[in-house]
Structure formats: C-alpha cells, structure tokens
Design a protein around this motif. Structure first.
Motif, PDB file in Angstrom:
ATOM      1  N   ASP A 256       5.094 -15.234 -11.529  1.00 51.48           N
ATOM      2  CA  ASP A 256       3.730 -15.764 -11.659  1.00 51.48           C
ATOM      3  C   ASP A 256       3.313 -15.956 -13.105  1.00 51.48           C
ATOM      4  O   ASP A 256       2.260 -15.471 -13.541  1.00 51.48           O
ATOM      5  CB  ASP A 256       2.723 -14.835 -10.964  1.00 51.48           C
ATOM      6  CG  ASP A 256       2.994 -14.685  -9.483  1.00 51.48           C
ATOM      7  OD1 ASP A 256       3.634 -15.587  -8.922  1.00 51.48           O
ATOM      8  OD2 ASP A 256       2.576 -13.675  -8.904  1.00 51.48           O
ATOM      9  N   GLY A 257       4.152 -16.659 -13.865  1.00 48.23           N
ATOM     10  CA  GLY A 257       3.781 -16.894 -15.252  1.00 48.23           C
ATOM     11  C   GLY A 257       3.665 -15.620 -16.049  1.00 48.23           C
ATOM     12  O   GLY A 257       2.836 -15.505 -16.954  1.00 48.23           O
ATOM     13  N   ALA A 258       4.491 -14.641 -15.708  1.00 43.86           N
ATOM     14  CA  ALA A 258       4.561 -13.355 -16.407  1.00 43.86           C
ATOM     15  C   ALA A 258       3.326 -12.481 -16.171  1.00 43.86           C
ATOM     16  O   ALA A 258       3.030 -11.589 -16.964  1.00 43.86           O
ATOM     17  CB  ALA A 258       4.785 -13.555 -17.903  1.00 43.86           C
ATOM     18  N   SER A 259       2.602 -12.701 -15.075  1.00 39.72           N
ATOM     19  CA  SER A 259       1.467 -11.822 -14.763  1.00 39.72           C
ATOM     20  C   SER A 259       1.899 -10.605 -13.946  1.00 39.72           C
ATOM     21  O   SER A 259       1.140  -9.655 -13.802  1.00 39.72           O
ATOM     22  CB  SER A 259       0.398 -12.588 -13.999  1.00 39.72           C
ATOM     23  OG  SER A 259       0.872 -12.987 -12.725  1.00 39.72           O
ATOM     24  N   ARG A 260       3.135 -10.658 -13.401  1.00 37.94           N
ATOM     25  CA  ARG A 260       3.687  -9.529 -12.662  1.00 37.94           C
ATOM     26  C   ARG A 260       5.135  -9.309 -13.078  1.00 37.94           C
ATOM     27  O   ARG A 260       5.826 -10.247 -13.485  1.00 37.94           O
ATOM     28  CB  ARG A 260       3.664  -9.782 -11.146  1.00 37.94           C
ATOM     29  CG  ARG A 260       2.290  -9.903 -10.543  1.00 37.94           C
ATOM     30  CD  ARG A 260       2.368  -9.971  -9.016  1.00 37.94           C
ATOM     31  NE  ARG A 260       3.015 -11.189  -8.529  1.00 37.94           N
ATOM     32  CZ  ARG A 260       3.329 -11.410  -7.266  1.00 37.94           C
ATOM     33  NH1 ARG A 260       3.083 -10.484  -6.353  1.00 37.94           N
ATOM     34  NH2 ARG A 260       3.887 -12.546  -6.895  1.00 37.94           N
ATOM     35  N   VAL A 261       5.581  -8.075 -12.977  1.00 36.24           N
ATOM     36  CA  VAL A 261       6.989  -7.773 -13.190  1.00 36.24           C
ATOM     37  C   VAL A 261       7.515  -7.046 -11.956  1.00 36.24           C
ATOM     38  O   VAL A 261       6.837  -6.188 -11.385  1.00 36.24           O
ATOM     39  CB  VAL A 261       7.219  -6.941 -14.467  1.00 36.24           C
ATOM     40  CG1 VAL A 261       6.591  -5.543 -14.359  1.00 36.24           C
ATOM     41  CG2 VAL A 261       8.706  -6.839 -14.793  1.00 36.24           C
ATOM     42  N   VAL A 262       8.710  -7.424 -11.522  1.00 33.28           N
ATOM     43  CA  VAL A 262       9.356  -6.781 -10.378  1.00 33.28           C
ATOM     44  C   VAL A 262      10.530  -5.956 -10.897  1.00 33.28           C
ATOM     45  O   VAL A 262      11.314  -6.427 -11.736  1.00 33.28           O
ATOM     46  CB  VAL A 262       9.851  -7.824  -9.360  1.00 33.28           C
ATOM     47  CG1 VAL A 262      10.477  -7.129  -8.154  1.00 33.28           C
ATOM     48  CG2 VAL A 262       8.720  -8.730  -8.921  1.00 33.28           C
ATOM     49  N   SER A 263      10.645  -4.750 -10.413  1.00 32.22           N
ATOM     50  CA  SER A 263      11.739  -3.865 -10.804  1.00 32.22           C
ATOM     51  C   SER A 263      12.607  -3.548  -9.594  1.00 32.22           C
ATOM     52  O   SER A 263      12.110  -3.447  -8.475  1.00 32.22           O
ATOM     53  CB  SER A 263      11.187  -2.563 -11.404  1.00 32.22           C
ATOM     54  OG  SER A 263      10.294  -1.936 -10.501  1.00 32.22           O
ATOM     55  N   ILE A 264      13.916  -3.424  -9.835  1.00 32.67           N
ATOM     56  CA  ILE A 264      14.837  -2.988  -8.786  1.00 32.67           C
ATOM     57  C   ILE A 264      15.589  -1.763  -9.276  1.00 32.67           C
ATOM     58  O   ILE A 264      15.694  -1.522 -10.481  1.00 32.67           O
ATOM     59  CB  ILE A 264      15.816  -4.104  -8.382  1.00 32.67           C
ATOM     60  CG1 ILE A 264      16.757  -4.437  -9.551  1.00 32.67           C
ATOM     61  CG2 ILE A 264      15.068  -5.338  -7.905  1.00 32.67           C
ATOM     62  CD1 ILE A 264      17.967  -5.246  -9.165  1.00 32.67           C
ATOM     63  N   SER A 265      16.134  -1.011  -8.316  1.00 32.46           N
ATOM     64  CA  SER A 265      16.682   0.288  -8.692  1.00 32.46           C
ATOM     65  C   SER A 265      17.843   0.697  -7.803  1.00 32.46           C
ATOM     66  O   SER A 265      18.017   0.199  -6.688  1.00 32.46           O
ATOM     67  CB  SER A 265      15.570   1.344  -8.614  1.00 32.46           C
ATOM     68  OG  SER A 265      16.072   2.658  -8.726  1.00 32.46           O
ATOM     69  N   ILE A 266      18.607   1.650  -8.330  1.00 34.98           N
ATOM     70  CA  ILE A 266      19.647   2.313  -7.541  1.00 34.98           C
ATOM     71  C   ILE A 266      19.037   2.997  -6.314  1.00 34.98           C
ATOM     72  O   ILE A 266      19.719   3.228  -5.321  1.00 34.98           O
ATOM     73  CB  ILE A 266      20.389   3.354  -8.419  1.00 34.98           C
ATOM     74  CG1 ILE A 266      21.095   2.673  -9.604  1.00 34.98           C
ATOM     75  CG2 ILE A 266      21.403   4.152  -7.610  1.00 34.98           C
ATOM     76  CD1 ILE A 266      22.199   1.726  -9.217  1.00 34.98           C
ATOM     77  N   ASP A 267      17.740   3.307  -6.366  1.00 37.41           N
ATOM     78  CA  ASP A 267      17.092   3.973  -5.227  1.00 37.41           C
ATOM     79  C   ASP A 267      16.897   3.045  -4.030  1.00 37.41           C
ATOM     80  O   ASP A 267      16.421   3.465  -2.978  1.00 37.41           O
ATOM     81  CB  ASP A 267      15.766   4.617  -5.633  1.00 37.41           C
ATOM     82  CG  ASP A 267      14.675   3.610  -6.030  1.00 37.41           C
ATOM     83  OD1 ASP A 267      14.814   2.408  -5.720  1.00 37.41           O
ATOM     84  OD2 ASP A 267      13.692   4.018  -6.666  1.00 37.41           O
ATOM     85  N   GLY A 268      17.256   1.757  -4.187  1.00 39.99           N
ATOM     86  CA  GLY A 268      17.186   0.819  -3.066  1.00 39.99           C
ATOM     87  C   GLY A 268      15.827   0.192  -2.845  1.00 39.99           C
ATOM     88  O   GLY A 268      15.616  -0.472  -1.833  1.00 39.99           O
ATOM     89  N   THR A 269      14.895   0.369  -3.791  1.00 41.53           N
ATOM     90  CA  THR A 269      13.568  -0.228  -3.621  1.00 41.53           C
ATOM     91  C   THR A 269      13.312  -1.345  -4.620  1.00 41.53           C
ATOM     92  O   THR A 269      13.813  -1.326  -5.742  1.00 41.53           O
ATOM     93  CB  THR A 269      12.440   0.818  -3.741  1.00 41.53           C
ATOM     94  OG1 THR A 269      12.402   1.339  -5.082  1.00 41.53           O
ATOM     95  CG2 THR A 269      12.629   1.940  -2.751  1.00 41.53           C
ATOM     96  N   VAL A 270      12.505  -2.303  -4.154  1.00 44.76           N
ATOM     97  CA  VAL A 270      12.000  -3.402  -4.987  1.00 44.76           C
ATOM     98  C   VAL A 270      10.509  -3.142  -5.156  1.00 44.76           C
ATOM     99  O   VAL A 270       9.788  -3.000  -4.167  1.00 44.76           O
ATOM    100  CB  VAL A 270      12.223  -4.762  -4.291  1.00 44.76           C
ATOM    101  CG1 VAL A 270      11.721  -5.901  -5.162  1.00 44.76           C
ATOM    102  CG2 VAL A 270      13.692  -4.949  -3.918  1.00 44.76           C
TER     103      VAL A 270
END
Length: 392
Positions: A326-340
């Motif tokens: 969204d034009g850098a208004s949000r950041v999504v992280s992913i992990s070894i823990d299996g969550t987005v």
C-alpha cells in the motif's frame, strides 16, 4: 541439563528448554493480525497482480499466495519435495513464478493457472536466491546457490547463459541477489550479490558476457577495491532505496547491523542501524527504516534521526523477510514461526503501540470497553415508541 520423561527434554539444555517454553507462551498473541500457516516461512515478495497479496516460499516445498486483507491462502504452487528458499516473478508479461529449492533446482509455474513449467537444473547445492531481469531483449532468470555460483538463464529455452564466480576474492554461499534500478539498461543488467562472507559484489551482465565491477575505494580516488566490504560477517539482504534521490543501497547482516551505503560516496556507509542481533531483512520508506531478524522483533527506525521509534512484538521465532504494501503504509513480516503478520507504519499507530507498552510497564491496566446495557425493548417496540413520540 533438565531431566524428564518427555522426548522434548532429551539432550536439551536449560536455556533451550526455557526458550521453547517462552515461545510456546508467546505463540497465542494476536499482534499484527497473524495468519497462521503450517510451515516455516523462508522468503516473500509482493504479488504484482494484487496490492494486498504475497508469494511466500515455504519449508514444505511450495510457494503459497497469501492475501493479508482477506486471509485467503488456498492458492499454492506445488512441485518440490524439499524446502523452497526464494521466490521471484518474471518471464514474458510477468506471467511466471520461479522458486529456488533445496533440491538444487529452480522450479517455475504459470502465475494464473499454477501449471508447472520448465525446471532449471545446474546448481550443485541449495538454491538460495532468484531474481528476474530483461537483458538484450531476453527474459532472464538469475539464481545464486550454496555452491557459490551465480547462474544466468534464458527463461524461454532454459539455456544457461553464464556461470559467475568471483575470481579475486573467494566467494561463499550466495544469500541474496538484486538488480540495480539506476545502472541497469536495455542491454545490460547490473547485478548486486550478497553472500555468507561479508563481501558485496557487483556484476555487469550482458547476453554475450559479464564482468565484475571494481569499486573505487572511499576516500582514496586512485585506489580500487574488488568488493564492497562494510560488514563483519554474512550479508543476508540487499535493498535499493528508491525513496532517496541517489537510490542508495541498504544491507542487512549477521553482524547485527543494517547499513545505508551511499552511491555518491562509492558505497561507503552513510547510516548504520544497530538492530542488536542477526538482521535478516530490511525495508525502507521515506520516513522509516524497518529491520527484523533473529530476535523475533520488527524494529522501526526514524530515518531523520536514526533513533529507534517503535518495536513491534508478535513473532515468536526468527523473522525471515519483510514486504511493504500500500505505497509503504504497511509492512508484512514472515517468520519461522509460520505466521504472516501485517503492521501499520502510520506514526499515530506506532505511537499507540508505544503508549500501550509504557502503560503496561507502569502497571496501568488497559480499559475494557463497557458491556452494552441490556435492551429493555425489542427493536420493533422502540420503532413504535419513536413513531408515537413523533405523533405527539
């Protein structure tokens, strides 16, 4: 050493046991609106066909499309029987999904139908990085592996155009690849590679050959250096800062720092972010530098001051990638823990997170919204009363 009848306790130190128990206790949190998947998540890119979807490389040997707004994660690209470590989109019309795997191959699928396409075989160890580029009118795929090789492929024919290795400084396993958006042109792509050694290398790749770009040494106009050497150990991620005027190069390293390397100063560091543990990912907006890695937290830094602005807590294992939406208004992280997990980068939301932490540290309990009063009349009775009052 802790003893017990559970198989989890065998050969497990107190520290490891404590860490496992801490992660289990933290696993139920809802910070970042988690979408839980049944695998370790190793890399992610934005799906160019949707403003709110990612393509995620999974340890279960697949690429999964996840829409962070709807939570839909049913679209899966299957094929490998070993973990997928990296993912890219490219080919004619950006219609192909590519993924590097532990099985030493790069797999491909049609982006829309998910039909398997060509498989690119040539690496002799895990494929760790893939990126797409158009060179000399051809759609090319570039891959890097634990075999210390970078291979350039013709997407359409599967033909191996070049195998690239550093002949000046011994190169270790390739960790990441990116294309320089400023210096690349129709006839040649400037490729930047990071590896398990601290050296960052640049390559000019054409259809008929390639060359390693020698770097002018910062502060020594007449001297050159074969690589960019500003970290102490592994460089995990590279990101060009498209928000800045000079499109500087940002790096994330196992030495616990992320650095902004100035193009105008021959890639000498202008900014150093001390995250504090292995940094696996870095993302950039015009206001923030976002870092994440082994310590499980996403840290948001104020670009103007270089100070830590907010720490976003939610993951309970290593964070492996960050993707802006969204034009850098949000950041999504992913992990070894299996969550987005999806996080707002609005300063007011970050201030709210900071305030909640301050209140918790002071022992101030969060106010629970009052329960709505019990209705004394039905909706029909209320409507009838309102009508009578209007008549009066």
């Amino acid at each position: 050493m802790r003893k017990g009848t559970s198989s989890e306790h065998f050969f497990e130190s107190d520290a490891v046991q404590a860490q496992r128990e801490r992660r289990a206790a933290k696993a139920g949190n809802k910070n970042g609106n988690p979408i839980a998947l049944k695998s370790k998540l190793l890399a992610a890119i934005r799906d160019p066909s949707s403003p709110s979807a990612l393509l995620i490389a999974e340890s279960t040997g697949s690429v999964r499309r996840v829409n962070v707004d709807t939570g839909d994660s049913k679209q899966v690209y299957r094929g490998p029987s070993t973990p997928v470590t990296c993912v890219a989109v490219g080919g004619p019309g950006n219609r192909s999904v590519f993924a590097g795997s532990w099985d030493k191959d790069i797999w491909s699928w049609d982006a829309l139908s998910k039909t398997p396409g060509r498989k690119y075989s040539g690496h002799t160890d895990f494929v760790k990085a893939v990126v797409c580029a158009r060179i000399g009118g051809k759609d090319c795929l570039i891959s890097g592996g634990a075999d210390k090789k970078i291979i350039v492929w013709d997407v359409e024919t599967g033909f191996r155009l070049h195998t690239i290795q550093d002949q000046t400084v011994s190169m270790m396993a390739v960790q990441h690849l990116t294309i320089d958006p400023v210096l690349s042109g129709p006839d040649a792509a400037v490729l930047v590679s990071a590896s398990s050694d601290p050296h960052i290398r640049r390559w000019r790749v054409r259809l008929d050959g390639f060359e390693q770009i020698q770097e002018a040494s910062p502060g020594e106009p007449d001297a050159v250096r074969p690589t960019i050497l500003e970290h102490d150990t592994t460089v995990y991620r590279l990101a060009f800062d498209t928000e800045g005027e000079e499109t500087d190069l940002w790096t994330a390293s196992g030495d616990g720092t992320a650095k902004g390397l100035s193009r105008g100063r021959n890639f000498a560091p202008d900014d150093t972010i001390k995250h504090g543990d292995h940094v696996r990912a870095v993302a950039l907006t015009d206001q923030w530098v976002i870092t994440a890695g082994r310590d499980e937290d996403i840290k948001v830094w104020d670009r103007s001051s270089g100070n830590l602005y907010c720490t976003l807590e939610g993951h309970y294992d290593e964070v492996t990638d960050l993707v802006l939406l969204d034009g850098a208004s949000r950041v999504v992280s992913i992990s070894i823990d299996g969550t987005v997990r999806t996080w707002s980068l609005d300063a007011r939301e970050l201030d709210r997170v900071n305030k909640e932490k301050e209140d918790k540290a002071k022992g101030v309990e969060k106010e629970t919204p009052a329960e709505p009063a019990e209705r004394l009349m039905t909706a029909e009775e209320e409507a009838e009363l309102a009508a009578l009052m209007e008549e009066d």
